[in-house]
Motif scaffolding. Structure first.
Motif, short mmCIF file in Angstrom:
data_model
loop_
_atom_site.label_atom_id
_atom_site.label_comp_id
_atom_site.label_asym_id
_atom_site.label_seq_id
_atom_site.Cartn_x
_atom_site.Cartn_y
_atom_site.Cartn_z
N ASP A 197 0.84 -1.21 0.00
CA ASP A 197 0.00 0.00 0.00
C ASP A 197 0.87 1.25 0.00
N LEU A 198 1.93 1.22 0.78
CA LEU A 198 2.82 2.38 0.88
C LEU A 198 3.51 2.66 -0.46
N VAL A 199 4.17 1.67 -1.05
CA VAL A 199 4.90 1.91 -2.29
C VAL A 199 3.96 2.13 -3.47
N SER A 200 2.80 1.50 -3.45
CA SER A 200 1.80 1.77 -4.49
C SER A 200 1.31 3.21 -4.38
N GLY A 201 1.19 3.70 -3.16
CA GLY A 201 0.81 5.09 -2.95
C GLY A 201 1.87 6.05 -3.49
N LEU A 202 3.13 5.71 -3.30
CA LEU A 202 4.21 6.53 -3.85
C LEU A 202 4.15 6.53 -5.37
N GLU A 203 3.92 5.37 -5.95
CA GLU A 203 3.81 5.26 -7.41
C GLU A 203 2.64 6.11 -7.92
N ALA A 204 1.51 6.03 -7.24
CA ALA A 204 0.34 6.80 -7.66
C ALA A 204 0.59 8.30 -7.53
N TRP A 205 1.23 8.70 -6.43
CA TRP A 205 1.54 10.12 -6.24
C TRP A 205 2.46 10.63 -7.34
N ALA A 206 3.51 9.86 -7.64
CA ALA A 206 4.47 10.27 -8.67
C ALA A 206 3.79 10.39 -10.03
N THR A 207 2.92 9.46 -10.34
CA THR A 207 2.20 9.49 -11.62
C THR A 207 1.24 10.68 -11.68
N THR A 208 0.50 10.89 -10.61
CA THR A 208 -0.48 11.97 -10.56
C THR A 208 0.17 13.35 -10.65
N HIS A 209 1.31 13.51 -9.99
CA HIS A 209 1.94 14.84 -9.88
C HIS A 209 3.13 15.05 -10.81
N LEU A 210 3.35 14.13 -11.74
CA LEU A 210 4.49 14.23 -12.64
C LEU A 210 4.52 15.55 -13.40
N GLY A 211 3.39 15.95 -13.95
CA GLY A 211 3.33 17.21 -14.70
C GLY A 211 3.71 18.41 -13.85
N GLU A 212 3.24 18.44 -12.62
CA GLU A 212 3.56 19.54 -11.71
C GLU A 212 5.05 19.57 -11.37
N VAL A 213 5.62 18.42 -11.15
CA VAL A 213 7.04 18.33 -10.83
C VAL A 213 7.87 18.77 -12.03
N GLU A 214 7.50 18.30 -13.21
CA GLU A 214 8.24 18.71 -14.42
C GLU A 214 8.14 20.21 -14.65
N ALA A 215 6.97 20.80 -14.40
CA ALA A 215 6.81 22.25 -14.56
C ALA A 215 7.67 23.00 -13.54
N ALA A 216 7.71 22.52 -12.32
CA ALA A 216 8.54 23.14 -11.29
C ALA A 216 10.01 23.06 -11.66
N ARG A 217 10.43 21.94 -12.18
CA ARG A 217 11.83 21.79 -12.63
C ARG A 217 12.15 22.79 -13.74
N ALA A 218 11.24 22.91 -14.69
CA ALA A 218 11.46 23.83 -15.81
C ALA A 218 11.57 25.27 -15.30
N ARG A 219 10.70 25.66 -14.36
CA ARG A 219 10.78 27.01 -13.79
C ARG A 219 12.11 27.21 -13.06
N TYR A 220 12.51 26.23 -12.31
CA TYR A 220 13.76 26.30 -11.55
C TYR A 220 14.95 26.42 -12.49
N ASP A 221 14.98 25.57 -13.51
CA ASP A 221 16.10 25.55 -14.46
C ASP A 221 16.17 26.82 -15.30
N ALA A 222 15.04 27.48 -15.49
CA ALA A 222 15.00 28.70 -16.30
C ALA A 222 15.58 29.90 -15.54
N ARG A 223 15.76 29.78 -14.25
CA ARG A 223 16.29 30.91 -13.46
C ARG A 223 17.74 31.14 -13.74
#
Length: 117
Positions: free
Chosen positions: A91-117
């Motif tokens: 349940d714990l690691v499946s939850g991590l997998e689900a969180w990573a999948t759900t929030h991947l777009g947000e994380v990628e956008a945050a990385r792009a903003r950070y890298d653009a600085r």
């Protein structure tokens, strides 16, 4: 003795280090639907070296999360499976997998903003 997750030599921290390791999470997820041979694990988990997979499996076995069954066949066959304790992590690691999948777009956008600085 009380558990202090932030103390370097605390047993709880060592457990967190084991189950939080990226290869351990992937091995547990791969074994979720049943036992696998070493080569099946290696094929499924892209990027893991034979050495790292071996070390990860040994650590998981040592901690009681995975069983290793060697069969007396030619060629030799070894299967790995989650123990009951290992299955309790699903349940714990499946939850991590689900969180990573759900929030991947947000994380990628945050990385792009950070890298653009």
């Amino acid at each position: 003795m009380e558990s202090d997750l932030f103390a370097r030599n605390c047993g709880s921290r060592q457990v967190i280090d084991r189950i939080g390791d990226r290869w351990s999470v992937l091995v547990v997820l791969t074994l979720a639907d049943g036992g696998k041979r070493f080569t099946e694990l290696a094929r499924r988990i892209e990027g893991v070296s034979q050495k790292m997979l071996t070390q990860t499996l040994r650590g998981l076995e040592r901690d009681g999360l995975v069983t290793r069954t060697a069969h007396a066949t030619v060629p030799p066959r070894v299967d790995y499976a989650l123990t009951e304790l290992g299955r309790s992590l699903l349940d714990l690691v499946s939850g991590l997998e689900a969180w990573a999948t759900t929030h991947l777009g947000e994380v990628e956008a945050a990385r792009a903003r950070y890298d653009a600085r």
